[in-house]
Structures are given as C-alpha cells and as structure tokens.
Scaffold this motif. Structure first.
Motif, mmCIF file in Angstrom:
data_model
loop_
_atom_site.group_PDB
_atom_site.id
_atom_site.type_symbol
_atom_site.label_atom_id
_atom_site.label_comp_id
_atom_site.label_asym_id
_atom_site.label_seq_id
_atom_site.Cartn_x
_atom_site.Cartn_y
_atom_site.Cartn_z
ATOM 1 N N SER A 1 0.870 -1.173 0.000
ATOM 2 C CA SER A 1 0.000 0.000 0.000
ATOM 3 C C SER A 1 0.906 1.222 0.000
ATOM 4 N N VAL A 2 0.456 2.276 -0.680
ATOM 5 C CA VAL A 2 1.327 3.424 -0.917
ATOM 6 C C VAL A 2 0.544 4.713 -0.688
ATOM 7 N N TYR A 3 1.193 5.649 0.011
ATOM 8 C CA TYR A 3 0.592 6.955 0.302
ATOM 9 C C TYR A 3 1.673 8.001 0.113
ATOM 10 N N GLY A 4 1.395 9.004 -0.726
ATOM 11 C CA GLY A 4 2.419 10.002 -0.965
ATOM 12 C C GLY A 4 1.876 11.291 -1.539
ATOM 13 N N VAL A 5 2.740 12.280 -1.561
ATOM 14 C CA VAL A 5 2.521 13.531 -2.289
ATOM 15 C C VAL A 5 3.765 13.723 -3.148
ATOM 16 N N LYS B 1 -12.292 14.063 7.319
ATOM 17 C CA LYS B 1 -11.441 13.521 8.383
ATOM 18 C C LYS B 1 -9.956 13.520 8.020
ATOM 19 N N ASP B 2 -9.614 13.868 6.764
ATOM 20 C CA ASP B 2 -8.218 13.791 6.295
ATOM 21 C C ASP B 2 -7.647 12.398 6.534
ATOM 22 N N GLU B 3 -8.372 11.397 6.067
ATOM 23 C CA GLU B 3 -8.048 10.015 6.406
ATOM 24 C C GLU B 3 -8.172 9.120 5.174
ATOM 25 N N ALA B 4 -7.247 8.161 5.053
ATOM 26 C CA ALA B 4 -7.309 7.164 3.987
ATOM 27 C C ALA B 4 -7.185 5.775 4.595
ATOM 28 N N LEU B 5 -8.039 4.864 4.143
ATOM 29 C CA LEU B 5 -8.027 3.483 4.605
ATOM 30 C C LEU B 5 -7.796 2.568 3.411
ATOM 31 N N PHE B 6 -7.008 1.525 3.632
ATOM 32 C CA PHE B 6 -6.654 0.573 2.582
ATOM 33 C C PHE B 6 -7.162 -0.811 2.987
ATOM 34 N N GLN C 1 -10.467 -6.718 4.232
ATOM 35 C CA GLN C 1 -9.822 -6.516 5.528
ATOM 36 C C GLN C 1 -8.981 -5.234 5.512
ATOM 37 N N GLU C 2 -9.158 -4.408 6.526
ATOM 38 C CA GLU C 2 -8.348 -3.195 6.616
ATOM 39 C C GLU C 2 -6.890 -3.565 6.881
ATOM 40 N N VAL C 3 -5.985 -3.036 6.051
ATOM 41 C CA VAL C 3 -4.563 -3.341 6.210
ATOM 42 C C VAL C 3 -3.736 -2.092 6.508
ATOM 43 N N ARG C 4 -4.357 -0.920 6.388
ATOM 44 C CA ARG C 4 -3.603 0.309 6.652
ATOM 45 C C ARG C 4 -4.576 1.457 6.842
ATOM 46 N N ARG C 5 -4.188 2.395 7.713
ATOM 47 C CA ARG C 5 -4.975 3.602 7.932
ATOM 48 C C ARG C 5 -4.011 4.777 8.075
ATOM 49 N N GLU C 6 -4.220 5.789 7.251
ATOM 50 C CA GLU C 6 -3.416 7.008 7.329
ATOM 51 C C GLU C 6 -4.313 8.154 7.772
#
Length: 244
Positions: A131-135, A178-183, A188-193
């Motif tokens: 899973s990937v989260y970026g700017v 909420k400024d939130e991302a869920l993967f 199944q939830e594997v990540r929450r930013e």
C-alpha cells in the motif's frame, strides 16, 4: 452513489472511459506510459495486459516508474463531506523479475490527484503487495505548501489477507473531512493514514504496470528483460455523504 468504470472493450478505439496515461513535458511533447510490445485482451469484462518492459527515462523518476498505464478519462470528484470508496480486483503475474523484489515489476492500482500531487495506491505481484501513500512532484502539478514535508512517498509491503497467484480485491477509502485514507485487501483493513496534510479534490484512477527503481548517475536501471502481466476488473466507485 455508485458508479462502475469498465467498458474495456473500447479501450483501444475510444477515450470516453479510459486513455493512455502520461505527462506533458516542458518541450511540448507528451510522455506516454505505453509499452510498444504490450498485448491487450478484453474477455468477460476483464482487462488483460501483458507487457515486456522496455520504456525508461534516464532523468525523471516518475516517468521511469510507470511503463504501461491507463487513466480514467475524467477524474472522479471527491465529496466535501463523507467518503469515497474505489475498488478493483487484480491478478498479477511476473516473469524474469528478481525473486522477492516487488519493485522490479508489478501491477498497480493508483488514485492520483493532479490538483495536489497526492497519490493513494496498491502495488501487487504474484505473492505480495504494497500500500502506498504520498505527495509527489508530478510534472506540471503544483503541490501546496503545508509547512510540513512537501514531497514524500510511504510504502508498506505485506502479505496479510493476500491470495497468491489469484485475483485479490483492493479498496481504498478517502474521507476528505477527516483527512483520512483506509486501505483494504479482500475486505480486511490493512492500513490507515490519518492527518493527511493536504485536502484531496479529485482522483484520476489509473490501472498500470510499473517498476520502482531509483535512478542512478548513469540513468535508469529499471528494465532488464522482465515481463509483467496484469488482469483488472471494472472499477467500482461509491460515494457517501454525511447527509446519507
């Protein structure tokens, strides 16, 4: 509100639903994410792409990473209040990649906001995912100043809830309020930013074949004869607002 992006049978003849991805360059040209030897098959509503990798760029990392990629023809607007869910089923296979090295060639599901530079992604191979989260500094995109780290990309590799060599369901939920991302992988939830530093406005949905190899002083080292095969279901988009 629910919407399905499919119609893969028109992917070669029309840009009404999907188009080849890429970026305009300062010299007026356009860098296409399109492998010249790619084989594209649409069967039972599923998109199959087999790409022997050859594309590379010796000086711009983002242009080197993606090899073959389709963008949604129009971006999906993100609700001010509530959340947006975007889901796809993917089966990934690789040939002649380095064993255990996810980033030597993989299949991607990308949500790209070209108004902020934000990206929420899943990358998958035969036996693992990230899973990937970026700017990111996408060409031609102005990234807002937040007083925090401006550019970043955080990868999280895993095998949890993943079915090797099979179709897996990947879902990303973004809540702007909420400024939130869920993967999610296979439900199944594997990540929450949380506390995402920029407000995302819209997503261009991308289905791709990629590598992730840092450029060297000699240029690109991302291509060495490997092949990546991706199969993609239609993409399901669900929006829910606080009023619903």
């Amino acid at each position: 509100m629910k919407k399905v992006l499919g119609n893969f049978d028109s992917i070669l003849s029309s840009e009404d639903m999907w188009k080849i991805g890429g970026f305009p360059l300062p010299d007026g040209s356009f860098w296409k994410y399109q492998e010249p030897e790619a084989v594209v098959i649409v069967r039972n509503g599923t998109l199959y792409v087999r790409a022997p990798l050859s594309n590379h760029h010796d000086s711009i990392q983002i242009l080197d990473n993606a090899k073959h990629m389709y963008y949604s023809a129009e971006p999906v607007e993100i609700p001010e209040n509530g959340y947006i869910d975007i889901e796809v089923e993917i089966k990934a296979r690789t040939k002649d990649t380095k064993p255990g090295d996810l980033y030597d060639g993989y299949v991607s599901f990308n949500l790209l906001d070209f108004t902020t530079g934000a990206a929420l992604d899943f990358f998958a191979t035969d036996d693992q995912y990230a899973s990937v989260y970026g700017v990111l500094p996408f060409p031609g995109v102005t990234v807002p100043d937040t007083g925090k780290t401006k550019y970043f990309c955080l990868f999280k590799e895993a095998t949890d809830h993943f079915k090797p060599h099979e179709f897996n369901t990947f879902r990303i939920r973004y809540d702007r309020k909420k400024d939130e991302a869920l993967f999610y992988v296979n439900g199944q939830e594997v990540r929450r930013e949380t506390t995402i530093p920029v407000k995302l406005n819209q997503f261009t949905i991308a289905l791709g074949i990629m590598t992730e190899k840092d450029l060297t002083n000699e240029g690109s080292v991302s291509v060495h004869g490997q092949t990546v095969i991706g199969e993609y279901s239609p993409v399901t988009i669900t929006c829910s607002t606080d009023a619903e």
